[in-house]
Design an enzyme around this catalytic site. Sequence first.
Site, PDB file in Angstrom:
ATOM      1  N   ARG A 114      81.807 105.123  27.941  1.00  0.00           N
ATOM      2  CA  ARG A 114      82.056 104.640  27.830  1.00  0.00           C
ATOM      3  C   ARG A 114      81.891 103.727  26.736  1.00  0.00           C
ATOM      4  NH1 ARG A 114      83.754 102.231  32.089  1.00  0.00           N
ATOM      5  NH2 ARG A 114      85.926 102.940  33.131  1.00  0.00           N
ATOM      6  N   LYS A 136      83.438 107.423  11.671  1.00  0.00           N
ATOM      7  CA  LYS A 136      84.198 108.547  11.904  1.00  0.00           C
ATOM      8  C   LYS A 136      83.899 109.721  12.977  1.00  0.00           C
ATOM      9  CE  LYS A 136      87.858 108.663   8.717  1.00  0.00           C
ATOM     10  NZ  LYS A 136      88.569 109.107   7.563  1.00  0.00           N
ATOM     11  N   GLU A 178      81.964 115.960  -2.027  1.00  0.00           N
ATOM     12  CA  GLU A 178      82.271 115.005  -1.529  1.00  0.00           C
ATOM     13  C   GLU A 178      81.402 113.640  -2.514  1.00  0.00           C
ATOM     14  OE1 GLU A 178      83.703 114.211   1.003  1.00  0.00           O
ATOM     15  OE2 GLU A 178      84.238 115.274   2.754  1.00  0.00           O
ATOM     16  N   LYS A 217      80.619 103.701   0.495  1.00  0.00           N
ATOM     17  CA  LYS A 217      80.830 103.585   1.288  1.00  0.00           C
ATOM     18  C   LYS A 217      80.450 103.145   2.348  1.00  0.00           C
ATOM     19  CE  LYS A 217      82.460 106.726   5.049  1.00  0.00           C
ATOM     20  NZ  LYS A 217      82.032 108.459   5.612  1.00  0.00           N
ATOM     21  N   GLU A 227      91.296 102.247   9.280  1.00  0.00           N
ATOM     22  CA  GLU A 227      91.805 102.872   7.829  1.00  0.00           C
ATOM     23  C   GLU A 227      93.121 102.578   7.748  1.00  0.00           C
ATOM     24  OE1 GLU A 227      90.389 107.247   7.363  1.00  0.00           O
ATOM     25  OE2 GLU A 227      92.810 107.700   7.037  1.00  0.00           O
ATOM     26  N   ARG A 231      90.369 102.477   2.877  1.00  0.00           N
ATOM     27  CA  ARG A 231      89.330 103.015   3.402  1.00  0.00           C
ATOM     28  C   ARG A 231      90.403 104.583   2.679  1.00  0.00           C
ATOM     29  NH1 ARG A 231      85.653 103.938   8.609  1.00  0.00           N
ATOM     30  NH2 ARG A 231      85.218 106.223   7.888  1.00  0.00           N
ATOM     31  N   ASN A 235      89.848 109.201   1.326  1.00  0.00           N
ATOM     32  CA  ASN A 235      90.720 111.185   1.835  1.00  0.00           C
ATOM     33  C   ASN A 235      91.157 111.214  -0.124  1.00  0.00           C
ATOM     34  OD1 ASN A 235      90.658 110.846   3.993  1.00  0.00           O
ATOM     35  ND2 ASN A 235      91.745 109.201   4.281  1.00  0.00           N
ATOM     36  N   HIS A 238      91.240 115.374   0.052  1.00  0.00           N
ATOM     37  CA  HIS A 238      91.720 115.487   1.632  1.00  0.00           C
ATOM     38  C   HIS A 238      92.878 116.255   2.289  1.00  0.00           C
ATOM     39  CE1 HIS A 238      87.101 114.290   1.501  1.00  0.00           C
ATOM     40  NE2 HIS A 238      87.082 114.280   2.359  1.00  0.00           N
ATOM     41  N   HIS A 242      92.361 119.083   3.638  1.00  0.00           N
ATOM     42  CA  HIS A 242      92.945 120.561   4.563  1.00  0.00           C
ATOM     43  C   HIS A 242      93.616 121.369   4.602  1.00  0.00           C
ATOM     44  CE1 HIS A 242      91.143 115.973   6.480  1.00  0.00           C
ATOM     45  NE2 HIS A 242      90.269 117.189   6.701  1.00  0.00           N
ATOM     46  N   HIS A 252      84.623 122.535   4.319  1.00  0.00           N
ATOM     47  CA  HIS A 252      85.137 121.326   4.391  1.00  0.00           C
ATOM     48  C   HIS A 252      85.052 121.229   2.978  1.00  0.00           C
ATOM     49  CE1 HIS A 252      86.739 116.849   5.563  1.00  0.00           C
ATOM     50  NE2 HIS A 252      86.003 117.410   4.320  1.00  0.00           N
TER      51      HIS A 252
HETATM   52  P1  NAD Z   1      77.653 121.916   9.168  1.00  0.00           P
HETATM   53  O1  NAD Z   1      77.566 121.136   9.792  1.00  0.00           O
HETATM   54  O2  NAD Z   1      78.827 123.243   9.660  1.00  0.00           O
HETATM   55  O3  NAD Z   1      76.844 122.584   8.809  1.00  0.00           O
HETATM   56  C1  NAD Z   1      77.180 123.630   7.036  1.00  0.00           C
HETATM   57  C2  NAD Z   1      75.825 124.785   7.140  1.00  0.00           C
HETATM   58  O4  NAD Z   1      74.496 124.115   6.889  1.00  0.00           O
HETATM   59  C3  NAD Z   1      75.747 124.948   9.140  1.00  0.00           C
HETATM   60  O5  NAD Z   1      75.677 126.581   9.148  1.00  0.00           O
HETATM   61  C4  NAD Z   1      74.757 124.609   9.017  1.00  0.00           C
HETATM   62  O6  NAD Z   1      73.721 125.191  10.662  1.00  0.00           O
HETATM   63  C5  NAD Z   1      73.898 124.191   8.191  1.00  0.00           C
HETATM   64  N1  NAD Z   1      72.560 123.688   8.101  1.00  0.00           N
HETATM   65  C6  NAD Z   1      72.480 122.303   8.528  1.00  0.00           C
HETATM   66  N2  NAD Z   1      71.820 121.619   8.083  1.00  0.00           N
HETATM   67  C7  NAD Z   1      70.966 122.340   7.400  1.00  0.00           C
HETATM   68  C8  NAD Z   1      69.752 122.505   6.475  1.00  0.00           C
HETATM   69  N3  NAD Z   1      68.722 121.492   6.704  1.00  0.00           N
HETATM   70  N4  NAD Z   1      69.324 124.098   6.064  1.00  0.00           N
HETATM   71  C9  NAD Z   1      69.997 124.566   6.177  1.00  0.00           C
HETATM   72  N5  NAD Z   1      70.686 124.419   6.752  1.00  0.00           N
HETATM   73  C10 NAD Z   1      71.326 123.872   7.321  1.00  0.00           C
HETATM   74  O7  NAD Z   1      79.001 121.175   7.735  1.00  0.00           O
HETATM   75  P2  NAD Z   1      78.862 120.206   6.481  1.00  0.00           P
HETATM   76  O8  NAD Z   1      79.588 120.901   5.517  1.00  0.00           O
HETATM   77  O9  NAD Z   1      77.534 119.589   6.642  1.00  0.00           O
HETATM   78  O10 NAD Z   1      80.357 119.179   7.374  1.00  0.00           O
HETATM   79  C11 NAD Z   1      81.517 119.356   7.547  1.00  0.00           C
HETATM   80  C12 NAD Z   1      82.525 119.077   8.426  1.00  0.00           C
HETATM   81  O11 NAD Z   1      82.311 117.359   8.548  1.00  0.00           O
HETATM   82  C13 NAD Z   1      83.357 119.183   8.593  1.00  0.00           C
HETATM   83  O12 NAD Z   1      83.743 119.140  10.034  1.00  0.00           O
HETATM   84  C14 NAD Z   1      84.441 117.844   8.325  1.00  0.00           C
HETATM   85  O13 NAD Z   1      85.417 117.218   8.970  1.00  0.00           O
HETATM   86  C15 NAD Z   1      83.109 116.811   8.932  1.00  0.00           C
HETATM   87  N6  NAD Z   1      83.357 115.681   7.816  1.00  0.00           N
HETATM   88  C16 NAD Z   1      83.957 114.667   8.293  1.00  0.00           C
HETATM   89  C17 NAD Z   1      83.541 113.056   7.367  1.00  0.00           C
HETATM   90  C18 NAD Z   1      83.150 112.186   8.438  1.00  0.00           C
HETATM   91  O14 NAD Z   1      83.331 110.611   8.110  1.00  0.00           O
HETATM   92  N7  NAD Z   1      82.814 112.028  10.006  1.00  0.00           N
HETATM   93  C19 NAD Z   1      83.475 112.642   6.374  1.00  0.00           C
HETATM   94  C20 NAD Z   1      82.909 114.745   6.216  1.00  0.00           C
HETATM   95  C21 NAD Z   1      83.666 116.056   6.345  1.00  0.00           C
HETATM   96  N1  GLY Z   2      85.530 111.072   4.934  1.00  0.00           N
HETATM   97  C1  GLY Z   2      85.917 109.725   5.536  1.00  0.00           C
HETATM   98  C2  GLY Z   2      85.799 108.716   6.086  1.00  0.00           C
HETATM   99  O1  GLY Z   2      85.069 108.602   6.601  1.00  0.00           O
HETATM  100  O2  GLY Z   2      87.115 108.078   5.710  1.00  0.00           O
END
Ligand code: NAD
Ligand code: GLY
Length: 354
Positions: A114, A136, A178, A217, A227, A231, A235, A238, A242, A252
């Site tokens: 939990r 998130k 972003e 943020k 949200e 918040r 988006n 987005h 998406h 993304h």
């Molecule tokens: P990712 O985690 O897939 O990373 C992108 C690529 O970069 C991967 O191949 C990874 O292995 C590589 N990588 C990571 N660090 C590296 C480094 N220092 N050097 C070389 N390669 C590296 O993708 P992302 O773009 O970081 O994140 C996308 C994800 O984040 C999506 O799933 C999206 O939905 C999510 N997201 C979440 C939020 C949130 O608020 N939680 C906000 C925006 C996006």
């Molecule tokens: N990436 C959008 C949020 O964190 O609300």
Amino acid sequence: MQEITLNAPSAAAKIFVGDDALEKRLPALTTGQKNFVLTDSNVYELYPDLFKKYFDGTEIFVLPAGEENKSFPSLYAILSKMAETGLLRTSRLFAVGGGVIGDIGGLAAALYMRGISCVQIPTTLLAQVDSSVGGKTAVDLGGVKNIVGAFYQPREVLVAPSFLKTLPAREIKCGVGEIVKYAALNGEIFELLENNGDKLDDLAFLTDLIVACIEHKARVVEADEKETGERRSLNVGHTTGHAVELAYGFSHGESVLYGMLLETATAIEKGACEREYGERLLSIVKRALELAPVSTPDFSEIADCAKLAKSDKKNTDENTVKTAVAKRKNEWTIMALPFEEYAEALQKAARERM
Ligand code: NAD
Ligand code: GLY
């Protein structure tokens, strides 16, 4: 090292930005309890010394890289390993990677017993400016992004911009996606980007942007952690992004850029965004899309893929699509369009603006 505090209603998170953040914070954070590290295959291969220095003897779960692994089977495997390792409620999970690792790692930490302590160590630009902050967490299910998740604040976020030195140009572009979102909402970030668009390969400039985005943020999440209001502004781009991500397979951050282009053009047409400001924002978006350019996607069928936007979590009835859009500098609004009108507007924007 700069310190930003995010006082969310559920819990406070400390965010440290600087290349000395790991050195300064990890010795204390890794001592005194059983730990667990989640990373992906690319990061694990690129940074062997980091894992040796800070996590020698700790269980390290290496997830194959890629969005397709932000899934229930992966979550199950991670939780199973956490239980097998004998983690306790006092244990701590360290998520070292991009947004995929941060999202699934945060969810595993939220669910295990939990909720155990989670420390985010974001290694992509996208994760540093956005996904590691705000609590998130999620996995994808049945082709829908982030449909299963929880709001769960990390205890600390350690942001070391030097990770970006190994990040491929196309991943930098995703992070810029972003950052452009923050520019749409925040006049200061807007001007930084508008006036210094040629400096996006400069680590010092990126560090300034990272701090500015996190500060923006943090204030939004403090005001509206779950949200229900403010918040939703985060988006911008987005809803359509998406849909583009699912239908066309872009990552993304790139999808967010296409989403911002199509939604901003639509908002200008529908009078939801001031034309002069919207056109300046579109120039910023287009410039970002030119970083690590790919051949222009064929969006001639975008109206068909618009139906994917119907499952967006912001929608409250299935015939209306609600998108968060910039209205003018430092102001945003929700643009609600009947589905058919939204789909037609996207098609027009794709024809005229791409
Ligand atoms: P990712 O985690 O897939 O990373 C992108 C690529 O970069 C991967 O191949 C990874 O292995 C590589 N990588 C990571 N660090 C590296 C480094 N220092 N050097 C070389 N390669 C590296 O993708 P992302 O773009 O970081 O994140 C996308 C994800 O984040 C999506 O799933 C999206 O939905 C999510 N997201 C979440 C939020 C949130 O608020 N939680 C906000 C925006 C996006
Ligand atoms: N990436 C959008 C949020 O964190 O609300």
